[in-house]
Scaffold this active site. Structure first.
Site, mmCIF file in Angstrom:
data_model
loop_
_atom_site.group_PDB
_atom_site.id
_atom_site.type_symbol
_atom_site.label_atom_id
_atom_site.label_comp_id
_atom_site.label_asym_id
_atom_site.label_seq_id
_atom_site.Cartn_x
_atom_site.Cartn_y
_atom_site.Cartn_z
ATOM 1 N N ARG A 46 0.843 -1.199 0.000
ATOM 2 C CA ARG A 46 0.000 0.000 0.000
ATOM 3 C C ARG A 46 0.877 1.248 0.000
ATOM 4 O O ARG A 46 0.594 2.226 -0.687
ATOM 5 C CB ARG A 46 -0.951 0.010 1.212
ATOM 6 C CG ARG A 46 -1.628 1.362 1.416
ATOM 7 C CD ARG A 46 -2.907 1.343 2.240
ATOM 8 N NE ARG A 46 -2.846 0.519 3.412
ATOM 9 C CZ ARG A 46 -2.131 0.774 4.520
ATOM 10 N NH1 ARG A 46 -1.406 1.868 4.600
ATOM 11 N NH2 ARG A 46 -2.135 -0.060 5.536
ATOM 12 N N TYR A 98 -17.014 15.932 -15.408
ATOM 13 C CA TYR A 98 -17.365 14.516 -15.380
ATOM 14 C C TYR A 98 -18.382 14.298 -14.245
ATOM 15 O O TYR A 98 -18.212 14.833 -13.142
ATOM 16 C CB TYR A 98 -16.074 13.721 -15.128
ATOM 17 C CG TYR A 98 -16.300 12.257 -14.985
ATOM 18 C CD1 TYR A 98 -16.664 11.482 -16.087
ATOM 19 C CD2 TYR A 98 -16.175 11.629 -13.749
ATOM 20 C CE1 TYR A 98 -16.882 10.124 -15.958
ATOM 21 C CE2 TYR A 98 -16.388 10.268 -13.615
ATOM 22 C CZ TYR A 98 -16.746 9.529 -14.720
ATOM 23 O OH TYR A 98 -16.968 8.189 -14.582
ATOM 24 N N ASP A 171 -7.892 18.315 -14.583
ATOM 25 C CA ASP A 171 -8.225 16.945 -14.980
ATOM 26 C C ASP A 171 -7.893 16.858 -16.467
ATOM 27 O O ASP A 171 -8.620 17.366 -17.314
ATOM 28 C CB ASP A 171 -9.708 16.663 -14.706
ATOM 29 C CG ASP A 171 -10.113 15.230 -15.082
ATOM 30 O OD1 ASP A 171 -9.458 14.632 -15.959
ATOM 31 O OD2 ASP A 171 -11.098 14.726 -14.513
ATOM 32 N N LYS A 196 -8.844 5.760 -19.319
ATOM 33 C CA LYS A 196 -9.172 6.248 -20.660
ATOM 34 C C LYS A 196 -7.940 6.167 -21.575
ATOM 35 O O LYS A 196 -7.477 5.085 -21.840
ATOM 36 C CB LYS A 196 -9.733 7.663 -20.545
ATOM 37 C CG LYS A 196 -10.762 7.845 -19.400
ATOM 38 C CD LYS A 196 -12.036 7.055 -19.591
ATOM 39 C CE LYS A 196 -12.944 7.031 -18.362
ATOM 40 N NZ LYS A 196 -13.296 8.319 -17.783
#
Ligand SMILES: *Cc1c(COP(=O)(O)O)cnc(C)c1O
Length: 378
Positions: A46, A98, A171, A196
């Protein structure tokens, strides 16, 4: 090195022990220590994993930032980024972001004391007006916006935000660092849905946040470890694999997008085409000053709503699906899919209506793509 070279060699030469050309997938939760007080640099996945580290270092270099952090999704990257902002402040957000960004901000950050203010970020003066009122800790924008592809002036907004002590967060999912590097234009943090274009094959969900300064990089890395949504080793490797072809994919995709947009522009059943690469597009000049391309998202409005359902059911080369950025072309119906939760008055004002369709143009033959659209439009 140029970005094409960085991309093609993403993750290479990371394993001096074997010379493995491809970075190994370190499928491990934990790492053993040679002795008390000694460490290999890794202790628990992690907090850090060598496969993820290879991805993060490529992304930091491509973005021109001090540090990148890879997350389990684009929204996890955005979540970690917004968590570094202080409570009791305001967050300026593009008015048509978004949908998941609105959900995250409205349902989680608002109750933690971060107040969202939605503005047309393509209009620098409107953003200035909000900043002047004070208490803004950050401006979060998408370039270009979705699905209408409006273009913000990132350099002007960065200067403005900094003047009022706010961060600029971009973004950059639609353009990627291959086409546009927000940090070079003054932005403080770049965020990506790597699901994407960065991944590019519709086979992995991932997110990236890159900070320009070491200080914000450390805060992001701290949050990544403390809130616990880092990207796993397998998915980090898939993303590295996708990155290798980003440059060639995007060149081909934007070339196809331009051809598709030009075809749609002249079609008698198409009323409007939104593509920043078109000569008539209001965002063209502004985007070409900032970016080395226009991306591969094209939206268009048909003349009659009755056409929409047959277009969506009869396409053969395009797939009727949400998401974007992969090698396969997709067609989306924003008002029903991606923008279903957006305020209807706002949708109407912006032009997101029941005749609007959005294309994510892939790498197929442009001839086949255009033929497919031509067939379903007639
Ligand atoms: C898809 C998308 C996101 C969310 O990313 P996930 O990987 O789906 O969590 C955020 N911003 C933009 C612009 C997107 O297209």
């Amino acid at each position: 090195m140029q970005i094409e070279t960085l991309l093609a060699q993403a993750g290479m030469r990371r394993d001096p022990a074997t010379g493995s050309l491809s970075v190994p997938i370190y499928q491990t939760a934990t790492f053993s220590h040679p002795a008390l007080g000694k460490s290999t640099g890794y202790d628990y996945s992690r907090s850090g994993n060598p496969t993820r580290a290879a991805l993060e270092s490529v992304m930091a270099e491509m973005d021109g930032g001090a540090q990148s952090c890879a997350f389990a999704s684009g929204l996890a990257a955005l979540d970690a980024t917004l968590r570094v902002l202080p409570a009791g402040t305001r967050l300026v957000v593009s008015e048509d972001p978004y949908g998941g960004t609105v959900r995250l901000v409205e349902h989680f950050f608002r109750q933690c004391g971060l107040e969202p203010v939605y503005v047309d970020t393509a209009n620098t003066r409107l953003v200035a007006r909000v900043l002047k009122k004070g208490r803004v800790s950050a401006v979060l924008l998408e370039i270009p916006t979705n699905p209408l592809l409006r273009v913000a002036d990132v350099r002007a907004l960065a200067q403005l935000a900094h003047q009022y002590g706010a961060l600029l967060i971009v973004d950059n999912t639609f353009l990627t660092p291959y086409l546009f590097r927000p940090l070079d234009h003054g932005a403080d943090i770049a965020v990506y849905s790597a699901t994407k274009y960065l991944g590019g094959h519709n086979d992995v969900v991932a997110g990236i946040a890159t900070a320009k300064s070491g200080e914000w990089g450390e805060k992001l890395a701290y949050t990544q470890n403390a809130t616990g949504a880092p990207l796993g080793a397998q998915d980090s490797w898939l993303l590295l694999r996708g990155l290798k072809t980003l440059a060639v994919r995007l060149e081909r995709q934007q070339d196809n997008a331009m051809r598709v947009a030009r075809f749609l522009e002249t079609h008698p059943h198409v009323r409007r085409v939104y593509y920043p690469g078109l000569r008539a597009s209001p965002g063209r000049r502004r985007l070409s000053r900032q970016s080395r391309g226009y991306g591969a998202m094209v939206s268009f409005e048909v003349d009659r709503v009755e056409r929409v359902s047959s277009i969506l059911s009869e396409v053969r080369v395009f797939s009727f699906a949400e998401s974007l950025g992969g090698v396969e072309s997709l067609i989306t119906y924003p008002i029903v899919q991606t923008h279903a939760n957006m305020d209807s008055a706002l949708c109407a004002r912006l032009g997101i209506n029941d005749r609007l369709l959005r294309l994510s143009v892939g790498i197929e033959s442009s001839h086949d793509l255009i033929h497919d659209l031509s067939r379903v439009l007639s």
